[in-house]
Design a protein around this motif. Structure first.
Motif, PDB file in Angstrom:
ATOM      1  N   LEU A  44     -93.930 -53.523 -69.094  1.00 26.14           N
ATOM      2  CA  LEU A  44     -93.279 -52.346 -69.657  1.00 26.14           C
ATOM      3  C   LEU A  44     -92.769 -51.396 -68.578  1.00 26.14           C
ATOM      4  CD1 LEU A  44     -94.582 -53.564 -72.184  1.00 26.14           C
ATOM      5  CD2 LEU A  44     -95.111 -51.249 -72.942  1.00 26.14           C
ATOM      6  N   GLY A  45     -93.214 -51.584 -67.353  1.00 26.25           N
ATOM      7  CA  GLY A  45     -92.709 -50.782 -66.248  1.00 26.25           C
ATOM      8  C   GLY A  45     -91.510 -51.390 -65.553  1.00 26.25           C
ATOM      9  N   THR A  46     -90.950 -52.451 -66.160  1.00 26.38           N
ATOM     10  CA  THR A  46     -89.795 -53.136 -65.567  1.00 26.38           C
ATOM     11  C   THR A  46     -88.517 -52.941 -66.383  1.00 26.38           C
ATOM     12  OG1 THR A  46     -89.982 -55.239 -66.779  1.00 26.38           O
ATOM     13  CG2 THR A  46     -91.406 -54.966 -64.844  1.00 26.38           C
ATOM     14  N   VAL A  47     -88.606 -52.226 -67.502  1.00 23.57           N
ATOM     15  CA  VAL A  47     -87.484 -52.168 -68.437  1.00 23.57           C
ATOM     16  C   VAL A  47     -86.292 -51.432 -67.816  1.00 23.57           C
ATOM     17  CG1 VAL A  47     -86.729 -51.415 -70.726  1.00 23.57           C
ATOM     18  CG2 VAL A  47     -89.086 -52.237 -70.386  1.00 23.57           C
ATOM     19  N   ARG A  48     -85.149 -52.071 -67.860  1.00 19.74           N
ATOM     20  CA  ARG A  48     -83.927 -51.449 -67.345  1.00 19.74           C
ATOM     21  C   ARG A  48     -83.563 -50.239 -68.211  1.00 19.74           C
ATOM     22  NH1 ARG A  48     -80.463 -57.082 -67.221  1.00 19.74           N
ATOM     23  NH2 ARG A  48     -81.568 -58.112 -65.496  1.00 19.74           N
ATOM     24  N   ARG A  49     -82.961 -49.215 -67.594  1.00 19.19           N
ATOM     25  CA  ARG A  49     -82.596 -48.019 -68.334  1.00 19.19           C
ATOM     26  C   ARG A  49     -81.631 -48.359 -69.490  1.00 19.19           C
ATOM     27  NH1 ARG A  49     -80.932 -42.121 -66.429  1.00 19.19           N
ATOM     28  NH2 ARG A  49     -81.949 -42.804 -64.523  1.00 19.19           N
TER      29      ARG A  49
ATOM     30  N   THR B 278     -81.358 -51.097 -71.111  1.00 19.13           N
ATOM     31  CA  THR B 278     -82.101 -51.784 -72.165  1.00 19.13           C
ATOM     32  C   THR B 278     -82.934 -50.785 -72.965  1.00 19.13           C
ATOM     33  OG1 THR B 278     -82.170 -53.830 -70.892  1.00 19.13           O
ATOM     34  CG2 THR B 278     -83.823 -53.568 -72.625  1.00 19.13           C
ATOM     35  N   PHE B 279     -83.550 -49.841 -72.276  1.00 13.29           N
ATOM     36  CA  PHE B 279     -84.315 -48.802 -72.960  1.00 13.29           C
ATOM     37  C   PHE B 279     -83.404 -48.061 -73.946  1.00 13.29           C
ATOM     38  CE2 PHE B 279     -88.329 -46.296 -72.415  1.00 13.29           C
ATOM     39  CZ  PHE B 279     -88.074 -45.318 -73.367  1.00 13.29           C
ATOM     40  N   GLN B 280     -82.222 -47.685 -73.486  1.00 11.71           N
ATOM     41  CA  GLN B 280     -81.279 -46.967 -74.346  1.00 11.71           C
ATOM     42  C   GLN B 280     -80.860 -47.811 -75.540  1.00 11.71           C
ATOM     43  OE1 GLN B 280     -78.468 -46.290 -71.198  1.00 11.71           O
ATOM     44  NE2 GLN B 280     -79.127 -44.166 -70.859  1.00 11.71           N
ATOM     45  N   ALA B 281     -80.596 -49.094 -75.293  1.00 13.87           N
ATOM     46  CA  ALA B 281     -80.162 -49.972 -76.381  1.00 13.87           C
ATOM     47  C   ALA B 281     -81.273 -50.179 -77.409  1.00 13.87           C
ATOM     48  CB  ALA B 281     -79.713 -51.310 -75.803  1.00 13.87           C
ATOM     49  N   LEU B 282     -82.518 -50.340 -76.937  1.00 18.59           N
ATOM     50  CA  LEU B 282     -83.629 -50.522 -77.864  1.00 18.59           C
ATOM     51  C   LEU B 282     -83.893 -49.244 -78.660  1.00 18.59           C
ATOM     52  CD1 LEU B 282     -86.081 -52.585 -75.631  1.00 18.59           C
ATOM     53  CD2 LEU B 282     -84.851 -53.400 -77.652  1.00 18.59           C
ATOM     54  N   ALA B 283     -83.735 -48.097 -78.016  1.00 19.91           N
ATOM     55  CA  ALA B 283     -83.923 -46.830 -78.724  1.00 19.91           C
ATOM     56  C   ALA B 283     -82.905 -46.692 -79.850  1.00 19.91           C
ATOM     57  CB  ALA B 283     -83.813 -45.667 -77.747  1.00 19.91           C
ATOM     58  N   ALA B 284     -81.666 -47.080 -79.563  1.00 24.47           N
ATOM     59  CA  ALA B 284     -80.628 -47.017 -80.597  1.00 24.47           C
ATOM     60  C   ALA B 284     -80.895 -48.042 -81.698  1.00 24.47           C
ATOM     61  CB  ALA B 284     -79.260 -47.253 -79.964  1.00 24.47           C
TER      62      ALA B 284
ATOM     63  N   LEU C  69     -92.517 -46.843 -75.203  1.00 26.16           N
ATOM     64  CA  LEU C  69     -92.050 -48.204 -75.429  1.00 26.16           C
ATOM     65  C   LEU C  69     -92.895 -48.897 -76.495  1.00 26.16           C
ATOM     66  CD1 LEU C  69     -91.366 -49.180 -71.731  1.00 26.16           C
ATOM     67  CD2 LEU C  69     -89.708 -49.497 -73.562  1.00 26.16           C
ATOM     68  N   GLU C  70     -94.209 -48.754 -76.380  1.00 28.65           N
ATOM     69  CA  GLU C  70     -95.112 -49.415 -77.323  1.00 28.65           C
ATOM     70  C   GLU C  70     -94.935 -48.878 -78.736  1.00 28.65           C
ATOM     71  OE1 GLU C  70     -98.809 -50.295 -74.241  1.00 28.65           O
ATOM     72  OE2 GLU C  70     -98.709 -48.396 -75.316  1.00 28.65           O
ATOM     73  N   ALA C  71     -94.718 -47.577 -78.856  1.00 31.65           N
ATOM     74  CA  ALA C  71     -94.679 -46.963 -80.184  1.00 31.65           C
ATOM     75  C   ALA C  71     -93.348 -47.116 -80.888  1.00 31.65           C
ATOM     76  CB  ALA C  71     -95.025 -45.477 -80.056  1.00 31.65           C
ATOM     77  N   TYR C  72     -92.237 -47.103 -80.143  1.00 33.34           N
ATOM     78  CA  TYR C  72     -90.933 -46.964 -80.777  1.00 33.34           C
ATOM     79  C   TYR C  72     -89.931 -48.072 -80.504  1.00 33.34           C
ATOM     80  CZ  TYR C  72     -92.639 -42.127 -80.983  1.00 33.34           C
ATOM     81  OH  TYR C  72     -93.384 -41.006 -81.187  1.00 33.34           O
ATOM     82  N   LEU C  73     -90.110 -48.830 -79.411  1.00 30.18           N
ATOM     83  CA  LEU C  73     -89.020 -49.692 -78.968  1.00 30.18           C
ATOM     84  C   LEU C  73     -89.316 -51.181 -79.029  1.00 30.18           C
ATOM     85  CD1 LEU C  73     -88.233 -46.853 -77.802  1.00 30.18           C
ATOM     86  CD2 LEU C  73     -87.101 -48.081 -75.973  1.00 30.18           C
TER      87      LEU C  73
ATOM     88  N   PHE D 241     -98.518 -58.151 -66.190  1.00 35.48           N
ATOM     89  CA  PHE D 241     -99.392 -57.620 -67.227  1.00 35.48           C
ATOM     90  C   PHE D 241     -98.620 -57.231 -68.482  1.00 35.48           C
ATOM     91  CE2 PHE D 241    -101.446 -56.465 -63.179  1.00 35.48           C
ATOM     92  CZ  PHE D 241    -102.679 -57.052 -63.354  1.00 35.48           C
ATOM     93  N   TRP D 242     -99.297 -57.406 -69.600  1.00 34.17           N
ATOM     94  CA  TRP D 242     -98.807 -56.917 -70.885  1.00 34.17           C
ATOM     95  C   TRP D 242    -100.016 -56.472 -71.690  1.00 34.17           C
ATOM     96  CZ3 TRP D 242     -99.304 -60.407 -75.441  1.00 34.17           C
ATOM     97  CH2 TRP D 242     -98.923 -59.767 -76.632  1.00 34.17           C
ATOM     98  N   ASN D 243     -99.894 -55.330 -72.378  1.00 32.85           N
ATOM     99  CA  ASN D 243    -100.999 -54.758 -73.129  1.00 32.85           C
ATOM    100  C   ASN D 243    -100.833 -55.079 -74.624  1.00 32.85           C
ATOM    101  OD1 ASN D 243    -102.586 -52.853 -74.639  1.00 32.85           O
ATOM    102  ND2 ASN D 243    -102.925 -51.794 -72.707  1.00 32.85           N
ATOM    103  N   PRO D 244    -101.533 -56.079 -75.141  1.00 37.78           N
ATOM    104  CA  PRO D 244    -101.356 -56.448 -76.546  1.00 37.78           C
ATOM    105  C   PRO D 244    -101.916 -55.430 -77.531  1.00 37.78           C
ATOM    106  CG  PRO D 244    -102.359 -58.241 -75.280  1.00 37.78           C
ATOM    107  CD  PRO D 244    -102.425 -57.010 -74.445  1.00 37.78           C
ATOM    108  N   THR D 245    -102.963 -54.680 -77.138  1.00 41.34           N
ATOM    109  CA  THR D 245    -103.643 -53.789 -78.077  1.00 41.34           C
ATOM    110  C   THR D 245    -102.674 -52.796 -78.710  1.00 41.34           C
ATOM    111  OG1 THR D 245    -105.752 -53.996 -76.915  1.00 41.34           O
ATOM    112  CG2 THR D 245    -105.460 -52.053 -78.314  1.00 41.34           C
ATOM    113  N   ALA D 246    -101.872 -52.148 -77.876  1.00 38.02           N
ATOM    114  CA  ALA D 246    -100.935 -51.159 -78.401  1.00 38.02           C
ATOM    115  C   ALA D 246     -99.812 -51.821 -79.198  1.00 38.02           C
ATOM    116  CB  ALA D 246    -100.353 -50.333 -77.256  1.00 38.02           C
ATOM    117  N   THR D 247     -99.397 -53.006 -78.780  1.00 32.12           N
ATOM    118  CA  THR D 247     -98.351 -53.716 -79.528  1.00 32.12           C
ATOM    119  C   THR D 247     -98.817 -54.018 -80.952  1.00 32.12           C
ATOM    120  OG1 THR D 247     -97.482 -54.705 -77.509  1.00 32.12           O
ATOM    121  CG2 THR D 247     -96.908 -55.785 -79.574  1.00 32.12           C
ATOM    122  N   ILE D 248    -100.050 -54.475 -81.053  1.00 26.71           N
ATOM    123  CA  ILE D 248    -100.609 -54.798 -82.370  1.00 26.71           C
ATOM    124  C   ILE D 248    -100.823 -53.526 -83.182  1.00 26.71           C
ATOM    125  CG2 ILE D 248    -102.626 -55.763 -83.533  1.00 26.71           C
ATOM    126  CD1 ILE D 248    -102.934 -57.608 -81.026  1.00 26.71           C
ATOM    127  N   ARG D 249    -101.376 -52.506 -82.536  1.00 30.27           N
ATOM    128  CA  ARG D 249    -101.732 -51.266 -83.249  1.00 30.27           C
ATOM    129  C   ARG D 249    -100.503 -50.435 -83.609  1.00 30.27           C
ATOM    130  NH1 ARG D 249    -104.436 -48.247 -79.145  1.00 30.27           N
ATOM    131  NH2 ARG D 249    -102.312 -47.578 -78.614  1.00 30.27           N
TER     132      ARG D 249
END
Length: 388
Positions: free
Chosen positions: A50-55, A57-63, A94-98, A127-135
């Motif tokens: 989640l610390g590698t996301v291109r800006r 891509t972040f904008q596109a996922l938010a939209a 990222l975990e909550a909205y995108l 690394f990837w954190n599954p807990t927040a993705t699931i929750r």
């Protein structure tokens, strides 16, 4: 420790190193020497997806998902001034909205590995954190994993980069959630999921809270690593993950220097520490004129610890793979001999197959030497930090 360079010497900004103060022992580099760090064969063992996301891509996922984030919010996430700030709020957004669908995870995985391969990362363990993705996203582990694995396979086919996934415990969540996460990993085995880690704020979750989850992972043959000794937390956290939990390697681990005797014991064992030269805690808390001299990474090396540099959160820290390695030389005072050893440390500490590691060991040292010769480093560049 200064090297002689030509009049074409340029500063670190030319190789994607952001917000790092000048170093009193800084060495200017030529364009050819910057290129050396970009072409250097490497593994990456400490990077958060989640610390590698291109800006963009972040904008596109938010939209795409109608996230409650403004353009100003997103710009703020990717802005770094002279004093770096933490990135955890970005990861939580990222975990909550995108990242709500498997294809979102496929996309960011593929793009991370594409960017890593462009910086001569030949193999990545991230690394990837599954807990927040699931929750937070309501996305089951197996579906989320399928998206990530699809991105990994496609990146290997397109860019030749191999990779392994490290699901990480969310230490800000209850210990029961860690057990649930490991149970999900065990229930859905895949050869590209090599082991588990632990991340997020260390002060909120001492490692002993998660000993049972780690024990479950080990019983099922998974490798283990852990963030410890970060955020200025006590050296005892490092001792806990090594001597009680039994991790295979340590992420960060800086405060082990406060117990030199134990550090030397870990050095004798050959325990690998995956370090991050852009670690924001030390850049924020050490004096700008002394940060490079006083950075615990230098003391770790002087104590003989086995080190390997990594990006951690490259797009959020504004550092490329080349930049992370370059900082070790240009700002922290390590020599090419040290970097060559660290390159081999990464191979040794990777969880790739023995056949793959044997091939790298046969090829990369000669490649390193050839690239260094082409870059025109002065003879003094090879001196180890421990020679001074």
């Amino acid at each position: 420790m200064q090297d002689q360079t030509s009049s074409s010497a340029v500063g670190p900004a030319d190789s994607q190193i952001g917000f790092v103060p000048d170093s009193p022992i800084a060495r200017p580099l030529t364009q050819a020497q910057h290129a050396f760090f970009a072409r250097l064969p490497k593994v990456e063992l400490h990077c958060h997806l989640l610390g590698t996301v291109r800006r963009a891509t972040f904008q596109a996922l938010a939209a795409k998902h109608g996230a409650p984030l403004t353009a100003g919010d997103i710009d703020g996430f990717y802005t770094r001034g002279t004093r770096p700030i933490g990135v955890l709020r970005v990861l939580r957004a990222l975990e909550a909205y995108l990242l709500l669908e498997p294809d979102d995870l496929r996309q960011i995985t593929y793009e991370y590995l594409e960017d890593a391969a462009a910086g001569s990362i030949r193999h990545a363990e991230f690394f990837w954190n599954p807990t927040a993705t699931i929750r937070d996203a309501g996305l089951p582990y197996d579906r989320a994993l399928a998206g990530i694995l699809q991105g990994m396979r496609a990146a290997q086919a397109d860019f030749g980069i191999s990779s392994l996934l490290i699901p990480a415990i969310d230490r800000e969540a209850p210990a029961a959630d860690a057990m649930t996460m490991v149970e999900a990993v065990v229930a859905h085995p895949d050869p590209r999921v090599a082991g588990i880690g632990i991340d997020y704020r260390e002060p909120d979750g001492p490692p002993e809270m998660f000993a049972d989850a780690y024990a479950l992972a080990r019983r099922h043959g998974l490798r283990t690593t852990a963030h410890a000794g970060e955020f200025g937390m006590p050296w005892t956290n490092v001792a806990t993950v090594v001597d009680q939990i039994g991790v295979d390697r340590v992420d960060h681990g800086y405060t082990i220097v406060e117990n030199p005797e134990l550090a030397r014991a870990y050095a004798a064992r050959g325990l690998l520490f995956t370090i991050v030269p852009t670690n924001s805690y030390y850049l924020r808390t050490l004096d700008a004129e002394r940060w490079a001299l006083d950075h615990p990474i230098r003391r770790m090396a002087q104590l003989g610890l086995k080190l390997h540099p990594n990006t951690d959160d490259p797009t959020l820290h504004h550092v490329s793979p080349a930049g992370a390695w370059e900082l070790m030389y240009s700002h922290l005072g390590f020599g090419l001999t040290d970097l060559r050893t660290m390159m081999l440390n990464g191979i040794d500490g990777a969880w790739a197959s023995e056949a793959q590691k044997t091939l790298w060991l046969a090829q990369w040292p000669a490649e390193f030497d050839t690239l260094a010769a082409e870059a025109g480093f002065a003879s003094g560049a090879w001196l180890s930090l421990r020679d001074f």
